[in-house]
Write a protein that holds these residues in place. Structure first.
Motif, PDB file in Angstrom:
ATOM      1  N   ILE A 265     -24.241  -6.460  68.261  1.00  0.00           N
ATOM      2  CA  ILE A 265     -25.510  -6.088  67.953  1.00  0.00           C
ATOM      3  C   ILE A 265     -26.414  -7.025  68.307  1.00  0.00           C
ATOM      4  CG2 ILE A 265     -27.132  -5.454  66.163  1.00  0.00           C
ATOM      5  CD1 ILE A 265     -24.699  -4.281  64.528  1.00  0.00           C
ATOM      6  N   PRO A 266     -26.123  -8.499  68.221  1.00  0.00           N
ATOM      7  CA  PRO A 266     -27.106  -9.635  68.710  1.00  0.00           C
ATOM      8  C   PRO A 266     -27.472  -9.419  70.220  1.00  0.00           C
ATOM      9  CG  PRO A 266     -25.490 -10.504  67.283  1.00  0.00           C
ATOM     10  CD  PRO A 266     -25.052  -9.006  67.513  1.00  0.00           C
ATOM     11  N   LEU A 267     -26.434  -8.777  71.043  1.00  0.00           N
ATOM     12  CA  LEU A 267     -26.925  -9.024  72.341  1.00  0.00           C
ATOM     13  C   LEU A 267     -27.386  -7.606  72.739  1.00  0.00           C
ATOM     14  CD1 LEU A 267     -23.644 -10.466  73.920  1.00  0.00           C
ATOM     15  CD2 LEU A 267     -25.854 -11.295  73.466  1.00  0.00           C
TER      16      LEU A 267
ATOM     17  N   ALA B  13     -33.897  -7.401  69.153  1.00  0.00           N
ATOM     18  CA  ALA B  13     -35.105  -7.390  68.384  1.00  0.00           C
ATOM     19  C   ALA B  13     -34.924  -6.483  67.183  1.00  0.00           C
ATOM     20  CB  ALA B  13     -36.246  -6.830  69.316  1.00  0.00           C
ATOM     21  N   GLU B  14     -34.340  -5.308  67.331  1.00  0.00           N
ATOM     22  CA  GLU B  14     -34.002  -4.623  66.137  1.00  0.00           C
ATOM     23  C   GLU B  14     -33.264  -5.126  64.950  1.00  0.00           C
ATOM     24  OE1 GLU B  14     -35.289  -2.308  69.651  1.00  0.00           O
ATOM     25  OE2 GLU B  14     -33.727  -3.747  69.318  1.00  0.00           O
ATOM     26  N   LEU B  15     -32.519  -5.884  65.459  1.00  0.00           N
ATOM     27  CA  LEU B  15     -31.744  -6.738  64.400  1.00  0.00           C
ATOM     28  C   LEU B  15     -32.511  -7.721  63.762  1.00  0.00           C
ATOM     29  CD1 LEU B  15     -29.152  -7.589  62.779  1.00  0.00           C
ATOM     30  CD2 LEU B  15     -28.305  -8.808  64.723  1.00  0.00           C
ATOM     31  N   ALA B  16     -33.337  -8.520  64.356  1.00  0.00           N
ATOM     32  CA  ALA B  16     -34.182  -9.669  63.750  1.00  0.00           C
ATOM     33  C   ALA B  16     -34.954  -8.814  62.963  1.00  0.00           C
ATOM     34  CB  ALA B  16     -34.742 -10.393  65.068  1.00  0.00           C
TER      35      ALA B  16
ATOM     36  N   VAL C 149     -26.144  -3.397  58.876  1.00  0.00           N
ATOM     37  CA  VAL C 149     -26.558  -3.009  60.193  1.00  0.00           C
ATOM     38  C   VAL C 149     -25.306  -2.592  61.096  1.00  0.00           C
ATOM     39  CG1 VAL C 149     -28.056  -3.531  62.145  1.00  0.00           C
ATOM     40  CG2 VAL C 149     -28.615  -4.781  59.910  1.00  0.00           C
ATOM     41  N   TRP C 150     -25.451  -1.456  61.802  1.00  0.00           N
ATOM     42  CA  TRP C 150     -24.539  -0.897  62.403  1.00  0.00           C
ATOM     43  C   TRP C 150     -24.907  -0.334  63.776  1.00  0.00           C
ATOM     44  CZ3 TRP C 150     -20.750  -2.595  59.305  1.00  0.00           C
ATOM     45  CH2 TRP C 150     -19.299  -2.559  59.858  1.00  0.00           C
ATOM     46  N   GLY C 151     -24.174  -0.394  64.763  1.00  0.00           N
ATOM     47  CA  GLY C 151     -24.345   0.406  66.104  1.00  0.00           C
ATOM     48  C   GLY C 151     -23.911   1.918  65.965  1.00  0.00           C
ATOM     49  N   ARG C 152     -24.553   2.941  66.258  1.00  0.00           N
ATOM     50  CA  ARG C 152     -24.387   4.183  66.167  1.00  0.00           C
ATOM     51  C   ARG C 152     -23.268   4.336  67.027  1.00  0.00           C
ATOM     52  NH1 ARG C 152     -29.760   5.709  64.746  1.00  0.00           N
ATOM     53  NH2 ARG C 152     -29.470   6.634  62.478  1.00  0.00           N
ATOM     54  N   GLN C 153     -22.940   3.670  68.286  1.00  0.00           N
ATOM     55  CA  GLN C 153     -21.983   3.919  69.300  1.00  0.00           C
ATOM     56  C   GLN C 153     -20.698   2.881  69.370  1.00  0.00           C
ATOM     57  OE1 GLN C 153     -25.435   4.143  70.100  1.00  0.00           O
ATOM     58  NE2 GLN C 153     -25.365   6.332  69.872  1.00  0.00           N
ATOM     59  N   ASP C 154     -20.565   2.249  68.311  1.00  0.00           N
ATOM     60  CA  ASP C 154     -19.742   1.108  68.093  1.00  0.00           C
ATOM     61  C   ASP C 154     -18.386   1.765  68.431  1.00  0.00           C
ATOM     62  OD1 ASP C 154     -18.095  -1.152  67.508  1.00  0.00           O
ATOM     63  OD2 ASP C 154     -19.481  -1.796  66.052  1.00  0.00           O
ATOM     64  N   ARG C 155     -17.487   1.158  69.262  1.00  0.00           N
ATOM     65  CA  ARG C 155     -16.250   1.888  69.548  1.00  0.00           C
ATOM     66  C   ARG C 155     -15.147   0.697  69.139  1.00  0.00           C
ATOM     67  NH1 ARG C 155     -16.739   1.802  76.076  1.00  0.00           N
ATOM     68  NH2 ARG C 155     -18.057  -0.218  75.622  1.00  0.00           N
TER      69      ARG C 155
ATOM     70  N   LEU D  43     -29.051   0.299  54.774  1.00  0.00           N
ATOM     71  CA  LEU D  43     -28.463   0.498  55.608  1.00  0.00           C
ATOM     72  C   LEU D  43     -29.359   0.655  56.790  1.00  0.00           C
ATOM     73  CD1 LEU D  43     -25.755   1.362  57.335  1.00  0.00           C
ATOM     74  CD2 LEU D  43     -26.002   3.664  56.659  1.00  0.00           C
ATOM     75  N   VAL D  44     -29.258   0.199  57.871  1.00  0.00           N
ATOM     76  CA  VAL D  44     -30.102   0.414  59.195  1.00  0.00           C
ATOM     77  C   VAL D  44     -28.862   0.557  60.279  1.00  0.00           C
ATOM     78  CG1 VAL D  44     -31.542  -0.771  60.927  1.00  0.00           C
ATOM     79  CG2 VAL D  44     -31.803  -1.305  58.455  1.00  0.00           C
ATOM     80  N   GLU D  45     -29.054   2.020  61.147  1.00  0.00           N
ATOM     81  CA  GLU D  45     -28.197   2.176  61.979  1.00  0.00           C
ATOM     82  C   GLU D  45     -28.970   2.174  63.198  1.00  0.00           C
ATOM     83  OE1 GLU D  45     -26.748   5.967  60.370  1.00  0.00           O
ATOM     84  OE2 GLU D  45     -24.776   5.238  60.513  1.00  0.00           O
ATOM     85  N   LEU D  46     -28.336   1.697  64.393  1.00  0.00           N
ATOM     86  CA  LEU D  46     -29.320   1.658  65.412  1.00  0.00           C
ATOM     87  C   LEU D  46     -28.533   2.566  66.534  1.00  0.00           C
ATOM     88  CD1 LEU D  46     -29.691  -2.333  65.286  1.00  0.00           C
ATOM     89  CD2 LEU D  46     -31.504  -0.753  64.768  1.00  0.00           C
ATOM     90  N   ASP D  47     -29.434   3.018  67.473  1.00  0.00           N
ATOM     91  CA  ASP D  47     -28.925   3.802  68.695  1.00  0.00           C
ATOM     92  C   ASP D  47     -28.777   2.944  69.853  1.00  0.00           C
ATOM     93  OD1 ASP D  47     -28.734   6.575  67.573  1.00  0.00           O
ATOM     94  OD2 ASP D  47     -30.843   6.583  67.432  1.00  0.00           O
ATOM     95  N   ASP D  48     -28.084   3.424  70.767  1.00  0.00           N
ATOM     96  CA  ASP D  48     -27.412   2.898  71.992  1.00  0.00           C
ATOM     97  C   ASP D  48     -27.096   1.073  71.635  1.00  0.00           C
ATOM     98  OD1 ASP D  48     -27.199   2.370  74.773  1.00  0.00           O
ATOM     99  OD2 ASP D  48     -29.183   1.812  75.038  1.00  0.00           O
ATOM    100  N   CYS D  49     -26.317   1.124  70.847  1.00  0.00           N
ATOM    101  CA  CYS D  49     -25.687  -0.159  70.155  1.00  0.00           C
ATOM    102  C   CYS D  49     -24.221  -0.200  70.024  1.00  0.00           C
ATOM    103  CB  CYS D  49     -26.375  -0.575  68.939  1.00  0.00           C
ATOM    104  SG  CYS D  49     -26.345  -2.230  68.387  1.00  0.00           S
TER     105      CYS D  49
END
Length: 283
Positions: free
Chosen positions: A259-261, A265-268, A224-230, A249-255
């Motif tokens: 990720i737990p913060l 909800a999406e990670l869970a 699981v990864w955030g698309r905006q991870d710096r 693979l799950v990629e999350l926007d605005d993340c």
């Protein structure tokens, strides 16, 4: 809070209980188990959540005299924690910001029943990004970690873009969490020493040394990864998913990294689908 005794000393943890699949949720340096609080709430009875507070500097229980932790021994400590609680082969191990589970797979692949990597150090990104490099530099300057901890106690300084915890999340990390995480580093020289020794033991090749083990890890895995991870490049999430034979693979926007913060909800939901096998197969 209960604790288990290990060769390094006592490890405090929280246990949501119940008969569901055990899920061990592992945090990163200068944090504690509270980073997972919203994910645990979201999972509810779908999992038995075990959240240890590892000796990464924000811990409160002292280690045994003479104990020095390195990235490798921290990875083994996570396995020892699971052993002490008698967790079986169905246990799901989840990590955010640390990379130790990758090393545990390399050292004890049979201990990790199922693996979730959620925004972590990988490959050559070690120490990771600006936040990891800041910690690394502070650890190599006498008094550097203490100075950084005292700076982070000043709330306005926490919001400076591109620094500290601010670079790790898309949204401001709640003040109550940072207050809790930096308190031991400000007040307890022994806790600071644990973190300093750990950071000074980091080798730039630590994550690259796990690649072959991950390539041969033949159990279910989720990335699981955030698309905006710096801090953790999103392409590393895709590379990990390609590397692990039974992964998706799950990629999350605005993340970002935390990720737990940012998206609890999406990670869970992704973890819940991973546990019950209802998610789509393949990366």
């Amino acid at each position: 809070m209960p604790h288990v005794d290990t060769t390094a000393g006592p490890i405090a943890y929280e246990d949501s209980g119940g008969p569901a699949t055990p899920v061990v949720l592992v945090h990163g340096p200068a944090q504690d188990a509270t980073v997972w609080r919203h994910v645990v709430d979201e999972l509810g009875t779908a999992a038995r959540c075990l959240t240890p507070t590892l000796p990464y500097g924000s811990h409160r229980l002292p280690l045994r005299p003479g104990t020095t932790l390195t990235p490798r021994t921290m990875a083994l400590l996570i396995g020892e924690f699971a052993d002490a609680l008698g967790l079986g082969e169905d246990t799901v191990f989840v990590e955010n910001d640390g990379g130790r589970l990758q090393q545990l797979v390399a050292e004890r692949p049979g201990r990790v029943g199922r693996l979730v990597i959620a925004g972590c150090e990988a490959f050559d990104n070690y120490p990771p990004g600006p936040g990891g490099k800041l910690l690394d530099r502070a650890a190599r300057i006498p008094g550097g970690i203490a100075l950084l901890a005292h700076a982070l106690a000043v709330r306005p300084l926490r919001r400076i873009p591109g620094t500290g915890y601010a670079v790790m999340a898309r949204r401001p990390v709640p003040h109550d969490l940072i207050d809790r995480w930096v308190a031991p580093l400000r007040r307890d020289p022994a806790a600071r020493r644990v973190l300093v020794d750990y950071l000074r033991a980091v080798r730039r090749t630590d994550m690259m040394d796990t690649v072959d083990a991950l390539r041969h890890y033949d159990r279910p895995a989720l990335v699981v990864w955030g698309r905006q991870d710096r801090m953790m490049p999103p392409e590393h999430g895709r590379r990990l998913a390609d590397l692990l034979p039974q992964s998706r693979l799950v990629e999350l926007d605005d993340c970002g990294t935390l990720i737990p913060l940012d998206r609890p909800a999406e990670l869970a939901a992704a973890i819940r689908e991973f546990i019950d096998g209802s998610g789509p197969a393949g990366p």
